[in-house]
Design a protein around this motif. Structure first.
Motif, PDB file in Angstrom:
ATOM      1  N   THR A 195       0.849  -1.200   0.000  1.00  0.00           N
ATOM      2  CA  THR A 195       0.000   0.000   0.000  1.00  0.00           C
ATOM      3  C   THR A 195       0.882   1.247   0.000  1.00  0.00           C
ATOM      4  O   THR A 195       1.960   1.248   0.587  1.00  0.00           O
ATOM      5  CB  THR A 195      -0.906  -0.027   1.255  1.00  0.00           C
ATOM      6  N   THR A 196       0.409   2.310  -0.653  1.00  0.00           N
ATOM      7  CA  THR A 196       1.143   3.584  -0.680  1.00  0.00           C
ATOM      8  C   THR A 196       0.266   4.676  -0.060  1.00  0.00           C
ATOM      9  O   THR A 196      -0.910   4.453   0.242  1.00  0.00           O
ATOM     10  CB  THR A 196       1.501   3.979  -2.122  1.00  0.00           C
ATOM     11  N   GLY A 197       0.852   5.850   0.108  1.00  0.00           N
ATOM     12  CA  GLY A 197       0.078   7.006   0.572  1.00  0.00           C
ATOM     13  C   GLY A 197       0.058   7.174   2.079  1.00  0.00           C
ATOM     14  O   GLY A 197      -0.760   7.929   2.609  1.00  0.00           O
ATOM     15  N   ARG A 215       2.295   8.451 -14.428  1.00  0.00           N
ATOM     16  CA  ARG A 215       0.943   8.348 -14.996  1.00  0.00           C
ATOM     17  C   ARG A 215       0.258   7.148 -14.387  1.00  0.00           C
ATOM     18  O   ARG A 215       0.830   6.055 -14.344  1.00  0.00           O
ATOM     19  CB  ARG A 215       1.012   8.139 -16.507  1.00  0.00           C
ATOM     20  N   HIS A 216      -0.956   7.344 -13.916  1.00  0.00           N
ATOM     21  CA  HIS A 216      -1.750   6.242 -13.351  1.00  0.00           C
ATOM     22  C   HIS A 216      -3.212   6.394 -13.732  1.00  0.00           C
ATOM     23  O   HIS A 216      -3.647   7.453 -14.174  1.00  0.00           O
ATOM     24  CB  HIS A 216      -1.623   6.210 -11.821  1.00  0.00           C
ATOM     25  N   HIS A 217      -3.950   5.325 -13.457  1.00  0.00           N
ATOM     26  CA  HIS A 217      -5.394   5.245 -13.705  1.00  0.00           C
ATOM     27  C   HIS A 217      -6.178   6.297 -12.915  1.00  0.00           C
ATOM     28  O   HIS A 217      -5.720   6.792 -11.883  1.00  0.00           O
ATOM     29  CB  HIS A 217      -5.884   3.841 -13.343  1.00  0.00           C
ATOM     30  N   ARG A 218      -7.371   6.567 -13.379  1.00  0.00           N
ATOM     31  CA  ARG A 218      -8.196   7.626 -12.778  1.00  0.00           C
ATOM     32  C   ARG A 218      -8.685   7.307 -11.358  1.00  0.00           C
ATOM     33  O   ARG A 218      -9.161   8.184 -10.659  1.00  0.00           O
ATOM     34  CB  ARG A 218      -9.408   7.912 -13.664  1.00  0.00           C
ATOM     35  N   PHE A 219      -8.554   6.043 -10.936  1.00  0.00           N
ATOM     36  CA  PHE A 219      -9.074   5.644  -9.617  1.00  0.00           C
ATOM     37  C   PHE A 219      -8.037   5.824  -8.503  1.00  0.00           C
ATOM     38  O   PHE A 219      -8.364   5.677  -7.330  1.00  0.00           O
ATOM     39  CB  PHE A 219      -9.528   4.169  -9.648  1.00  0.00           C
ATOM     40  N   LYS A 220      -6.804   6.110  -8.878  1.00  0.00           N
ATOM     41  CA  LYS A 220      -5.742   6.190  -7.862  1.00  0.00           C
ATOM     42  C   LYS A 220      -6.025   7.320  -6.883  1.00  0.00           C
ATOM     43  O   LYS A 220      -6.386   8.423  -7.279  1.00  0.00           O
ATOM     44  CB  LYS A 220      -4.372   6.371  -8.534  1.00  0.00           C
ATOM     45  N   GLU A 221      -5.805   7.032  -5.578  1.00  0.00           N
ATOM     46  CA  GLU A 221      -6.215   7.998  -4.556  1.00  0.00           C
ATOM     47  C   GLU A 221      -5.074   8.841  -4.011  1.00  0.00           C
ATOM     48  O   GLU A 221      -5.325   9.825  -3.324  1.00  0.00           O
ATOM     49  CB  GLU A 221      -6.926   7.256  -3.400  1.00  0.00           C
ATOM     50  N   ALA A 241       7.500  -1.615   0.269  1.00  0.00           N
ATOM     51  CA  ALA A 241       8.012  -1.087  -1.003  1.00  0.00           C
ATOM     52  C   ALA A 241       6.871  -0.498  -1.821  1.00  0.00           C
ATOM     53  O   ALA A 241       5.830  -1.142  -1.978  1.00  0.00           O
ATOM     54  CB  ALA A 241       8.689  -2.196  -1.795  1.00  0.00           C
ATOM     55  N   PRO A 242       7.064   0.708  -2.355  1.00  0.00           N
ATOM     56  CA  PRO A 242       5.998   1.340  -3.137  1.00  0.00           C
ATOM     57  C   PRO A 242       5.784   0.684  -4.493  1.00  0.00           C
ATOM     58  O   PRO A 242       4.738   0.881  -5.108  1.00  0.00           O
ATOM     59  CB  PRO A 242       6.486   2.783  -3.310  1.00  0.00           C
ATOM     60  N   SER A 243       6.782  -0.067  -4.957  1.00  0.00           N
ATOM     61  CA  SER A 243       6.583  -0.838  -6.191  1.00  0.00           C
ATOM     62  C   SER A 243       7.219  -2.211  -6.023  1.00  0.00           C
ATOM     63  O   SER A 243       8.389  -2.333  -5.677  1.00  0.00           O
ATOM     64  CB  SER A 243       7.194  -0.157  -7.413  1.00  0.00           C
ATOM     65  N   CYS A 260       2.882  -7.574 -12.787  1.00  0.00           N
ATOM     66  CA  CYS A 260       4.267  -7.376 -12.324  1.00  0.00           C
ATOM     67  C   CYS A 260       4.286  -7.058 -10.826  1.00  0.00           C
ATOM     68  O   CYS A 260       5.169  -7.521 -10.093  1.00  0.00           O
ATOM     69  CB  CYS A 260       4.961  -6.274 -13.124  1.00  0.00           C
ATOM     70  N   TYR A 261       3.309  -6.303 -10.366  1.00  0.00           N
ATOM     71  CA  TYR A 261       3.257  -5.957  -8.935  1.00  0.00           C
ATOM     72  C   TYR A 261       2.826  -7.178  -8.103  1.00  0.00           C
ATOM     73  O   TYR A 261       3.366  -7.442  -7.035  1.00  0.00           O
ATOM     74  CB  TYR A 261       2.262  -4.821  -8.679  1.00  0.00           C
ATOM     75  N   ALA A 262       1.831  -7.907  -8.606  1.00  0.00           N
ATOM     76  CA  ALA A 262       1.330  -9.082  -7.866  1.00  0.00           C
ATOM     77  C   ALA A 262       2.429 -10.137  -7.757  1.00  0.00           C
ATOM     78  O   ALA A 262       2.667 -10.704  -6.679  1.00  0.00           O
ATOM     79  CB  ALA A 262       0.099  -9.646  -8.573  1.00  0.00           C
ATOM     80  N   PRO A 273       1.861  12.515  -5.441  1.00  0.00           N
ATOM     81  CA  PRO A 273       2.336  11.615  -6.489  1.00  0.00           C
ATOM     82  C   PRO A 273       2.398  10.180  -5.979  1.00  0.00           C
ATOM     83  O   PRO A 273       2.270   9.930  -4.785  1.00  0.00           O
ATOM     84  CB  PRO A 273       3.731  12.153  -6.813  1.00  0.00           C
ATOM     85  N   SER A 274       2.592   9.263  -6.892  1.00  0.00           N
ATOM     86  CA  SER A 274       2.633   7.850  -6.524  1.00  0.00           C
ATOM     87  C   SER A 274       3.751   7.597  -5.506  1.00  0.00           C
ATOM     88  O   SER A 274       4.745   8.343  -5.461  1.00  0.00           O
ATOM     89  CB  SER A 274       2.901   7.002  -7.768  1.00  0.00           C
ATOM     90  N   GLY A 275       3.592   6.524  -4.731  1.00  0.00           N
ATOM     91  CA  GLY A 275       4.651   6.149  -3.788  1.00  0.00           C
ATOM     92  C   GLY A 275       5.961   5.901  -4.527  1.00  0.00           C
ATOM     93  O   GLY A 275       7.045   6.235  -4.028  1.00  0.00           O
ATOM     94  N   THR A 276       5.848   5.349  -5.721  1.00  0.00           N
ATOM     95  CA  THR A 276       7.051   5.051  -6.512  1.00  0.00           C
ATOM     96  C   THR A 276       7.748   6.342  -6.940  1.00  0.00           C
ATOM     97  O   THR A 276       8.975   6.443  -6.876  1.00  0.00           O
ATOM     98  CB  THR A 276       6.649   4.216  -7.744  1.00  0.00           C
ATOM     99  N   ALA A 277       6.962   7.345  -7.364  1.00  0.00           N
ATOM    100  CA  ALA A 277       7.555   8.632  -7.770  1.00  0.00           C
ATOM    101  C   ALA A 277       8.285   9.264  -6.586  1.00  0.00           C
ATOM    102  O   ALA A 277       9.391   9.805  -6.738  1.00  0.00           O
ATOM    103  CB  ALA A 277       6.470   9.566  -8.293  1.00  0.00           C
TER     104      ALA A 277
HETATM  105  O1  LIG Z   1      -2.096   2.724  -7.412  1.00  0.00           O
HETATM  106  C1  LIG Z   1      -1.467   2.085  -8.291  1.00  0.00           C
HETATM  107  O2  LIG Z   1      -2.030   1.555  -9.249  1.00  0.00           O
HETATM  108  C2  LIG Z   1      -0.015   1.960  -8.143  1.00  0.00           C
HETATM  109  N1  LIG Z   1       0.528   2.422  -7.066  1.00  0.00           N
HETATM  110  C3  LIG Z   1       1.890   2.308  -6.679  1.00  0.00           C
HETATM  111  C4  LIG Z   1       2.488   3.661  -6.375  1.00  0.00           C
HETATM  112  O3  LIG Z   1       1.798   4.529  -5.833  1.00  0.00           O
HETATM  113  O4  LIG Z   1       3.677   3.849  -6.637  1.00  0.00           O
HETATM  114  C5  LIG Z   1       2.694   1.435  -7.593  1.00  0.00           C
HETATM  115  C6  LIG Z   1       2.253   1.354  -9.005  1.00  0.00           C
HETATM  116  O5  LIG Z   1       2.804   2.400  -9.722  1.00  0.00           O
HETATM  117  C7  LIG Z   1       0.760   1.243  -9.175  1.00  0.00           C
END
Ligand SMILES: O=C(O)C1=N[C@H](C(=O)O)C[C@H](O)C1
Ligand code: NAI
Length: 264
Positions: A97-99, A155-161, A120-122, A236-238, A164-168
């Motif tokens: 989980t991130t955030g 860049r991520h999907h519209r549902f991401k909460e 790990a964020p990724s 890849c994440y799973a 920036p991403s944990g990876t960024a």
């Molecule tokens: O929410 C996602 O989908 C992802 N989140 C992670 C992040 O915040 O870095 C990893 C991945 O990029 C997908």
């Protein structure tokens, strides 16, 4: 004996892919598929919810289980609750989980003094390899004569909460350390003035169903390097999380990353 696995956030986008992939892995036995008390799928078979065959494991709320290890793909508050649970039952935990807020990260670090945690964020091998390349690029370019501007575009999907991403953010930490940069600038608007050499810029794009893409731009005068890594789906994440879970069982208490899991 297969590793007994519990998946937290099992009905989510990532949880379903972990269930689907782990259920095909002869070294894994899924023993619990955990969801929130408000999840409308509670009681349904986790394998079926994930789009596969019946596993005989219903989606349930967190409770005692026979799990050797837990994988968490949920939301920050639920992530903290599962850390608490794993502390109580002394279970190894993979946190994907991130955030998390900084106080929550401190709590996780403290928990890792008592149980083994991969945080790990990724979980992606490709992303973690690009982190290594970013560190190398940052160190080589640190004192480049014309100066180097580093910008991180995700860049991520519209549902991401979270953004920036944990990876960024992790890419930013790596660059900051390698290049001794101190300023983190999130987006730009208006008369911002000239870019300072101390800045790392972050840009979060949210469109459609993008499963995750990161570009690290090193901009010099006269040439540019871009390190880009993009997922075409979530497997890849799973797969990385399952690898981390197998690796973690039997490890001493401590905080680990994918760097250790992958031997990078
Ligand atoms: O929410 C996602 O989908 C992802 N989140 C992670 C992040 O915040 O870095 C990893 C991945 O990029 C997908
Ligand atoms: N480290 C990595 O490689 C990756 C990390 N992520 C992160 O994983 C997290 C989940 O991502 P998605 O699956 O896309 O989100 P999602 O929203 O599809 O799934 C989250 C799931 O957690 C569940 N949940 C919420 N509260 C809960 C609780 N109290 N107990 C148990 N379950 C609870 C939700 O019901 C939902 O099913 C996000 O933070 C995301 O950024 C996502 C992909 C890769």
């Amino acid at each position: 004996m297969p590793t007994k696995l519990a998946i937290h956030g099992a009905a989510g986008r990532m949880g379903r892919r972990v269930v689907a992939i782990a259920s095909q892995d002869s070294q894994i036995e899924i023993v619990a598929a955990l969801e929130s008390a408000g999840c409308r799928l509670l009681g349904q078979d986790a394998g079926v919810v994930a789009g596969g065959e019946k596993l005989g494991v219903p989606l349930s709320v967190v409770g005692e289980s026979a799990a050797d290890v837990v994988i968490d793909f949920s939301v920050p508050d639920a992530g903290i609750a599962i850390v608490d649970h794993c502390l109580k039952f002394k279970k190894p935990l993979v946190i994907a989980t991130t955030g998390f807020e900084s106080d929550q990260k401190e709590f996780i670090a403290k928990a890792a003094q008592q149980i083994p945690i991969v945080f790990a964020p990724s979980m992606s091998t490709a992303v973690n390899l690009v982190m290594k390349l970013t560190e190398i690029a940052g160190k080589v370019l640190k004192d480049y004569p014309s100066g180097v501007d580093v910008e991180i575009i995700e860049r991520h999907h519209r549902f991401k909460e979270d953004a920036p991403s944990g990876t960024a953010l992790k890419f930013g930490e790596i660059v900051a350390e390698a290049m001794e940069l101190t300023q983190h600038v999130h987006g730009r608007e208006g008369r911002t003035g000239k870019r300072t050499p101390q800045e790392i810029g972050y840009h979060a794009v949210r469109t459609g169903d993008n499963p995750g893409e990161h570009t690290i731009v090193f901009g010099m005068l006269g040439e540019t390097i871009e390190l880009r890594v993009a997922a075409s789906n979530r497997d890849c994440y799973a797969q990385g999380a399952i690898l981390a879970a197998k690796w973690l069982v039997g490890k001493p208490a401590g905080m680990y990353g994918m760097k250790e899991v992958l031997g990078l």
